[in-house]
Design a protein around this motif. Structure first.
Motif, PDB file in Angstrom:
ATOM      1  N   THR A  36      46.618  12.296 -10.222  1.00 17.38           N
ATOM      2  CA  THR A  36      47.455  12.839 -11.295  1.00 17.38           C
ATOM      3  C   THR A  36      46.671  13.843 -12.133  1.00 17.38           C
ATOM      4  OG1 THR A  36      46.852  10.875 -12.585  1.00 17.38           O
ATOM      5  CG2 THR A  36      48.995  10.847 -11.472  1.00 17.38           C
ATOM      6  N   ASN A  74      55.403   9.042  -3.237  1.00 15.49           N
ATOM      7  CA  ASN A  74      55.051   7.688  -3.650  1.00 15.49           C
ATOM      8  C   ASN A  74      54.199   7.774  -4.911  1.00 15.49           C
ATOM      9  OD1 ASN A  74      54.337   5.029  -3.943  1.00 15.49           O
ATOM     10  ND2 ASN A  74      53.103   4.911  -2.070  1.00 15.49           N
ATOM     11  N   GLU A  76      52.951   5.717  -6.893  1.00 14.15           N
ATOM     12  CA  GLU A  76      51.830   4.782  -7.011  1.00 14.15           C
ATOM     13  C   GLU A  76      50.568   5.335  -6.337  1.00 14.15           C
ATOM     14  OE1 GLU A  76      52.943   1.009  -5.524  1.00 14.15           O
ATOM     15  OE2 GLU A  76      54.472   0.635  -7.078  1.00 14.15           O
ATOM     16  N   SER A  77      50.759   6.104  -5.264  1.00  8.70           N
ATOM     17  CA  SER A  77      49.585   6.618  -4.551  1.00  8.70           C
ATOM     18  C   SER A  77      48.864   7.688  -5.349  1.00  8.70           C
ATOM     19  CB  SER A  77      49.998   7.174  -3.189  1.00  8.70           C
ATOM     20  OG  SER A  77      50.780   8.345  -3.341  1.00  8.70           O
ATOM     21  N   ALA A  79      47.758   7.403  -8.159  1.00  5.70           N
ATOM     22  CA  ALA A  79      46.734   6.780  -8.993  1.00  5.70           C
ATOM     23  C   ALA A  79      45.389   6.658  -8.268  1.00  5.70           C
ATOM     24  CB  ALA A  79      47.197   5.399  -9.430  1.00  5.70           C
ATOM     25  N   GLN A  80      45.393   6.872  -6.975  1.00  4.81           N
ATOM     26  CA  GLN A  80      44.137   6.739  -6.221  1.00  4.81           C
ATOM     27  C   GLN A  80      43.198   7.893  -6.543  1.00  4.81           C
ATOM     28  OE1 GLN A  80      44.534   7.183  -1.897  1.00  4.81           O
ATOM     29  NE2 GLN A  80      46.559   8.091  -2.234  1.00  4.81           N
TER      30      GLN A  80
END
Length: 476
Positions: A36, A74, A76-77, A79-80
């Motif tokens: 992000t 996605n 959530e991904s 955040a990696q």
């Protein structure tokens, strides 16, 4: 090869270098930062890629807007960390590479960004993107280097070498300066050397298996400097990191390289400066010893070998080994007595002006390699070594000497003019000779020249004849 390529040349890509178009400084991000943060930074700075650097400023990864787009579906991904997504195979080129080299590299490596790096330490200097380059009027003419890089066999490489005169003719017609044409020719020739090494490696893998150590194939002389015309013979060497100074594998590899190069139209070196020669294959310790012998010797042959060697550039293999060798060469090559001997050797080049200012000719021709190019190139090399400069091109070396106060602006102007003139006259003569079926060489037919050019040539030969007198005081 598509013959239309050389009829539709966009000279811009052969005229300009990456230093002129790169985006600098490099936009970077920490490998631990989330995607992000990378996306926000790209959007805010309006860039399509971010570099991940190590502690020495070298690019160890690259993350692009496309990498992030793959994960946008996605949330959530996102955040990696960047490290989980970034590409660790970073395409790099030095700032003095031509735009056409970048375009062919981008095409070959199927990537959209190239990091521009300092050839001395690998530090990231800037970034160039495919989209930015395509805005600079590139077209299919740039496929000449790609033809070399993708050549399946020696015959295909022979076609590339045979196309070099047509490339030079087209660039001259476009008004590209001779120094830049020489640089473009050298860049294509280096691509040819790289492909020859790859083909030779393939032969070795079939017959003898993999190499016993990491290695790098080096191109020397005019192609290494980036100043090739159309009459170059082979100049190459090899460095490796094996425990022994040489191995049978490297000898056979060098023989393959020399044979293929001769087969495709780049003849064997008359001075045997080739990786097939034992003296041109060493590990780093061996090269340190060999350079040390040259530096300690006042023998003319040793000085000539040193002259050719110090212009080396990596062509294929482990580029880090070439960087290590450059550091060794720069360290040993700065010894004052060696530099004085090199400077003194410049005065031994055969002058091409007679006692009363007339040009010395043989069969109506004058040798401009002896009379102009060799002293100008050698003088620049000596000054670069004395300054610890990593520049390889003659123009850049002289300019570095001027900036360091080692040569006056007036002398530099005369030297640069003489260099340009010699390259132009030699190149046009070589093209004329090739058109008549004559082998190209360093001699120029004087009667072909206008009176103005003859007078200008005499001035160039005069400044070239006193290069040693300019260089020697600069070493004090």
């Amino acid at each position: 090869m598509n013959q239309e390529i050389l009829q539709r040349i966009d000279a811009f890509a052969y005229r300009h270098r990456l230093a002129e178009v790169m985006r600098s400084p490099v936009m970077t991000i920490d490998a631990a930062a989330p995607l992000t943060e990378a996306a926000a930074l790209m959007a805010g700075k309006r860039v399509g890629a971010l570099a991940i650097l190590d502690g020495a400023g070298r690019a160890i990864g690259l993350i692009t807007d496309r990498d992030i787009a793959h994960h946008a579906a996605n949330p959530e991904s996102l955040a990696q960390p960047v490290a989980a997504v970034m590409s660790q195979q970073v395409a790099t080129l030095p700032p003095d590479a031509f735009i056409f080299e970048a375009l062919t590299d981008l095409r070959r490596q199927n990537t959209r960004h190239i990091v521009i790096v300092d050839p001395a330490n690998g530090g990231a200097l800037g970034v160039v993107s495919m989209s930015a380059l395509l805005k600079l009027r590139a077209d299919d003419a740039l496929l000449l280097s790609a033809d070399a890089e993708e050549a399946p066999d020696a015959q295909s490489l022979k076609d590339v070498v045979a196309a070099l005169p047509r490339l030079a003719t087209a660039l001259l017609a476009e008004g590209v300066p001779p120094r830049q044409i020489a640089g473009a020719l050298a860049a294509v020739i280096r691509d040819v050397y790289a492909r020859v090494a790859a083909l030779a490696e393939g032969l070795m893998l079939q017959s003898h298996g993999p190499a016993p150590a990491r290695w790098c194939f080096l191109v020397l002389g005019s192609a290494g400097r980036g100043e090739s015309l159309l009459a170059a013979d082979q100049d190459h060497a090899l460095v490796h990191d094996g425990a022994e100074d040489d191995y049978p594998w490297f000898e056979k590899f060098g023989l393959h390289c020399a044979a293929i190069l001769d087969q495709i139209g780049i003849p064997f070196c008359r001075g045997d400066v080739m990786a097939s020669n034992r003296e041109c294959r060493h590990n780093l310790a061996g090269w340190r010893k060999r350079i040390g012998v040259w530096v300690a010797s006042d023998d003319d042959v040793a000085l000539l070998n040193a002259d050719i060697f110090f212009d080396f550039r990596p062509a294929y293999g482990d580029m880090a080994l070439a960087a290590s060798l450059r550091a060794v060469a720069a360290e040993i090559g700065r010894q004052p007595m060696f530099l004085k001997r090199l400077a003194a050797s410049i005065g031994k080049f055969e002058p091409q002006l007679g006692l009363f200012g007339g040009m010395k000719t043989k069969d109506g021709r004058i040798n401009l390699k002896r009379g102009a190019l060799l002293p100008i190139v050698s003088g620049a090399r000596v000054l670069a070594l004395s300054l610890g400069s990593t520049a390889l091109e003659t123009e850049a070396r002289w300019d570095a000497a001027r900036k360091a106060g080692k040569v006056s602006a007036d002398d530099l102007l005369r030297i640069t003019d003489a260099h340009d003139m010699a390259l132009r006259l030699m190149l046009t003569q070589q093209l004329a000779d090739i058109a008549k079926g004559r082998a190209p060489g360093p001699e120029v037919e004087v009667k072909r020249l206008l009176d103005f050019d003859q007078e200008r040539l005499k001035g160039g030969l005069k400044i070239a004849s006193v290069i040693d007198l300019i260089v020697r005081p600069a070493l004090v």
